[in-house]
Scaffold this motif. Structure first.
Motif, PDB file in Angstrom:
ATOM      1  N   UNK A 117       0.837  -1.198   0.000  1.00  0.00           N
ATOM      2  CA  UNK A 117       0.000   0.000   0.000  1.00  0.00           C
ATOM      3  C   UNK A 117       0.873   1.250   0.000  1.00  0.00           C
TER       4      UNK A 117
ATOM      5  N   UNK B  90       7.346 -13.215  10.814  1.00  0.00           N
ATOM      6  CA  UNK B  90       7.668 -12.586  12.092  1.00  0.00           C
ATOM      7  C   UNK B  90       7.779 -13.651  13.179  1.00  0.00           C
TER       8      UNK B  90
ATOM      9  N   UNK C 195       7.134 -15.070  16.499  1.00  0.00           N
ATOM     10  CA  UNK C 195       6.102 -14.792  17.496  1.00  0.00           C
ATOM     11  C   UNK C 195       6.735 -14.520  18.847  1.00  0.00           C
ATOM     12  N   UNK C 196       6.338 -13.440  19.433  1.00  0.00           N
ATOM     13  CA  UNK C 196       6.872 -13.106  20.739  1.00  0.00           C
ATOM     14  C   UNK C 196       8.281 -12.549  20.685  1.00  0.00           C
TER      15      UNK C 196
ATOM     16  N   UNK D  87       9.844  -6.626  19.031  1.00  0.00           N
ATOM     17  CA  UNK D  87       8.951  -5.801  18.231  1.00  0.00           C
ATOM     18  C   UNK D  87       8.921  -4.401  18.834  1.00  0.00           C
TER      19      UNK D  87
END
Lengths: 654, 220
Positions: A130, A184, A186-187, A190
């Motif tokens: 986008x 990604x 997980x955990x 970030x």
């Protein structure tokens, strides 16, 4: 043997200590560079709104199609499938799909329909993301003011460029851990830094009045066969610019692929019964904001400043009378009025109402060069406005004062002004002699939705209220009994002035090429709006080319703003009404025969020698300022026998 | 005659008391002899108190084997003897086994706890991962809704464009721009205030129109 084993373990231990302890940061950074992925989050670009909150420019996310050539399995097949969807050639797509790169754009900011069609193809190595795209919902409305935005979202011209840092906002950041497949973790790490949206820009422009101004200007441009035109509308009290229209007739130089003609209401219906636009070349939005960055010789509209300065310095009073001959010599040059006339005994009001050049010259000679230039600067001539529009010109004041400058400058020849400067000068008189700085940006709306208004610019008094009132009476006479009758807006009273300046062409001036303008304000007793219309390079005078458009724009504005008709106000004390009117209902006739000169009438060759930029220099494209080095005096041979211009009957019936 | 008390665990034998009706009662001991016996017994008790139970049992056994006379008072089953606590002496091997058993028990419990903690951590990570997916999904939905809002905002702005409205009014509705707008300024007779300069026309069909029309009568 044991020693070797022990030594090995010691070495291993030392290396471990080095890696894990001493140089830990380095290896940590190397690892982080492998698994950490930083994504820049684009901030939403602020919108540009009109004074009522209607969007004039807005950004909306669109889909960009890109490819990872390393993952493309069959470039030929995929190019063949994508070509009809994206509207590109197969060869071009194939070359992009075979590039030795991991990322290549195929098509940017595509509509949803195209994006969905590409997604349905399910081609390997083809992805989308986008990206914001700038739209102008009102079409080409006020496009020269707004400017354009590039593919990467940066302003390239106009207000988009000037306020790019305000509109762009602050991009955010997303740092995340990715696994070898790109997913990604997980955990995992970030870090999210939210983007800060750009502020919205609130203009003083009213989109309805802007549209009306563009339509009126377009009709005037077509009717007067002009090459380009400017129409401006200002709120008298606040200086807010309610409309700034910049139009040009299409040429090879100023027509781009994005130019869309301004619709002009037709004179009839088509077979389907629908109203259709006029056939033929129609004006288009100018490539730039001519109202700010193009200079021109103003002509007789300049007389407002000359006479105001003379009244303010008390070198004249309104009831003074002057003998106005048919010709008048100043220095080596003989000047004349627009129309032949016998020697007249005119008051100052008559001089203004009839736009007498000779009368104005006589007044200017009493005023003198120094005071004239002083008041010109006080009215804002020679200085760019407080808007500081990109590319805005300061205008040009004569740096070299010749023998004829005292004659030419007061009547608006030999100097160069911008349209915004002249509009602001008239607005100062409308405001009782107080100069109010023009304003285009009302404020900004920040990311929290709070309106931050633009700081007000201090006003300053130019002339006294008495002088302003005297000028009001005289300018009213211009419209009621003088050359500006076409600018009347009944039942309102209008104070205004026509202007017709020669356009310098081929090193000189030629009859039949004029800068026709009309500037004024209404209602005269309690001004609410100040407006100006300028048509460039037209064979018609200001009264016929510009005054009707002024009347139409003014009427629309007074109606929309619901301005009441004030009670009639008597003339200012001591100001006589116009006693003579040599102008016919059409104002100054284009067939105003130039007198058979007893001496050769030449364009002043020595004016504006060193202060005038050569044509074609940056910022002066289309400038009407005469060149210096190549000025060639033109000799007018005998009276011109021009045919009276036939007015094209417009929808207003004027 | 009482049965001798014998414990399966402890090698302790209590001498049965002398019967009361014995024809040949024991001759009473001399006093000095009783005092000496008492002192010896006290020492023995103190020594037994310091020794482990099994040693006490052995000691009792040894003293019994050494021919030390049992305390006649105990043999006789006096209240004092019954109040005296018996010291149980455990087998050393059995104690070691017990200790080892306890250690194993503790070790097992610790291992179980560690496993539970590990499983708990894994479970929490799984939950976090699931929540992360949910969060990402929600963020995606938020972004999509924001994009939808922006598209609709653009759509509304395009519908509000003056040229579109004028074009629709002229081509579809047959409307034409007004060439003149009559401006009426009704005034209120006898009012001390300034003239009402509202420029609006009297709206047709308005309930107030008759009164306004009366006021406007004769006004050019």
């Amino acid at each position: 043997m044991l020693v070797i084993i022990v030594a090995s373990f010691v070495a291993i231990g030392a290396r471990l200590a080095y890696i894990q302890g001493i140089n830990a940061k380095h290896y940590l950074a190397v690892g982080a560079s492998e698994w950490e992925h930083t994504i820049t989050l684009d901030a939403t670009r602020g919108a540009i709104l009109d004074r009522n909150g209607d969007e004039l420019a807005i950004s909306t996310p669109q889909t960009t199609i890109y490819a990872d050539p390393y993952q493309v399995t069959n470039p030929d097949l995929e190019a063949a499938k994508l070509a009809p969807v994206l509207g590109l050639t197969v060869a071009k797509l194939r070359s992009e799909l075979t590039e030795p790169a991991g990322f290549v754009y195929l098509a940017r900011t595509q509509p949803d329909a195209v994006a969905n069609a590409v997604t349905k193809l399910k081609l390997a190595g083809i992805y989308n993301l986008q990206e914001p795209k700038r739209f102008n919902p009102a079409g080409q409305l006020a496009l020269p003011l707004l400017g354009e935005v590039g593919t990467d979202g940066n302003g390239l011209s106009g207000l988009e460029a000037e306020y790019n840092s305000t509109l762009a906002g602050t991009p955010g950041k997303l740092v995340e851990e990715l696994d070898p497949q790109g997913g990604q973790v997980a955990g995992g790490l970030q870090e999210y830094q939210a983007p800060k949206a750009g502020s919205d820009l609130v203009l003083t422009i009213d989109s309805s009045l802007q549209y009306e101004a563009e339509q009126a200007l377009a009709q005037a441009l077509v009717a007067s066969h002009g090459k380009s035109g400017i129409a401006m509308l200002m709120d008298t009290k606040t200086g807010d610019l309610l409309a700034v229209a910049d139009l040009s007739m299409p040429t090879a130089a100023n027509t781009s692929s994005s130019a869309i003609p301004v619709a002009i209401p037709s004179l009839g219906r088509n077979a389907a019964g629908d109203w259709v636009s006029e056939v033929g070349p129609q004006p288009v939005e100018s490539p730039g904001a001519s109202a700010f960055d193009e200079v021109y010789e103003p002509g007789s509209v300049m007389k407002l400043i000359t006479i105001s300065a003379a009244l303010a310095n008390k070198v004249i009073i309104p009831s003074d009378h002057f003998l106005i001959p048919n010709t008048y010599q100043v220095g080596p040059t003989v000047f004349h009025d627009a129309e032949n006339h016998p020697t007249e005994d005119w008051s100052v009001t008559d001089i203004l109402a009839n736009s007498s050049n000779i009368g104005t010259m006589q007044i200017a000679q009493r005023l003198g060069k120094t005071r004239l230039l002083q008041y010109m600067r006080s009215f804002g001539i020679g200085t760019r406005s407080d808007i500081h529009f990109p590319g805005e010109s300061d205008g040009l004041l004569p740096s070299y004062w010749s023998d004829t400058s005292i004659a030419t400058v007061p009547i608006g020849q030999g100097i160069a002004v911008t349209a915004i400067q002249m509009l602001a000068a008239y607005n100062a008189i409308a405001n009782g002699g107080i100069y109010v700085a023009p304003r285009l940006v009302a404020g900004t709306i920040n990311a929290q939705g709070k309106l931050v208004p633009t700081p007000a610019v201090p006003t300053h008094r130019v002339v006294s209220a008495t002088v302003a009132d005297e000028m009001r009476t005289m300018l009213e006479q211009v419209v009621t009994n003088g050359t500006g009758t076409s600018g009347a807006i009944p039942p309102y009273s209008v104070a205004g002035k026509t202007g017709t300046a020669l356009v310098p062409l081929n090193g000189g001036y030629e009859a039949g090429h004029y800068v026709a303008s009309f500037a004024g304000y209404a209602p005269a007793e309690a001004p609410s709006i100040t407006a100006m219309v300028q048509i460039y390079d037209t064979p018609n005078f200001g009264a016929t080319a510009s005054a009707p458009a002024f009347a139409e724009i003014g009427r629309d504005a007074l109606t929309q703003l619901q301005v009441p008709v004030p009670a009639p106000q008597p003339p200012a004390p001591g100001v006589p009404l116009a006693t003579t009117s040599s102008a016919n209902p059409f104002g100054e006739l284009p067939s105003a025969a130039l007198p058979t000169p007893t001496a050769t009438v030449t364009a002043p060759a020595s004016t504006t020698v060193s202060s005038v930029p050569a044509s074609g220099s940056s910022g002066s494209s289309g400038s009407t300022v005469p060149t210096s080095a190549t000025t060639t005096p033109k000799t007018r041979a005998g009276p011109a026998t021009a045919t009276p211009t036939t007015l094209s009957p417009g929808p207003s019936g004027t | 005659m009482s049965e001798p008390l014998r414990s399966e665990r402890f090698a302790v034998t209590v001498v049965e008391p002398r019967p009361q009706s014995s024809p040949n009662p024991r001759p009473s001991r001399p006093k000095a002899e009783r005092a000496a016996s008492t002192r010896a017994r006290a020492k023995a008790q103190a020594r037994e108190a310091r020794q482990p139970r099994h040693a006490v049992a052995k000691g009792a056994k040894a003293s019994a084997a050494a021919g030390l006379e049992a305390d006649p008072l105990e043999a006789e089953g006096t209240p004092q003897s019954r109040e005296r606590h018996l010291q149980l002496v455990a087998d050393r091997r059995q104690l070691r086994l017990a200790r080892r058993h306890r250690a194993r028990l503790l070790l097992g419990m610790a291992a179980a706890c560690a496993v539970m903690v590990a499983f708990g951590l894994v479970y929490l990570r799984v939950i976090a991962a699931q929540r992360q997916f949910t969060l990402d999904n929600l963020n995606t939905q938020v972004a999509q809704q924001e994009a939808t809002y922006q598209r609709l905002q653009l759509q509304v702005a395009e519908l509000n464009a003056p040229d579109r409205i004028v074009g629709y009014a002229e081509s579809k509705l047959g409307m034409v721009p007004s060439t003149s707008v009559p401006v009426l300024t009704p005034s209120v007779a006898g009012s001390s205030t300034s003239v009402d300069t509202s420029p609006t026309q009297a709206p047709a069909g308005d309930a107030d129109y008759p009164s306004i029309k009366a006021l406007m009568a004769g006004t050019p």
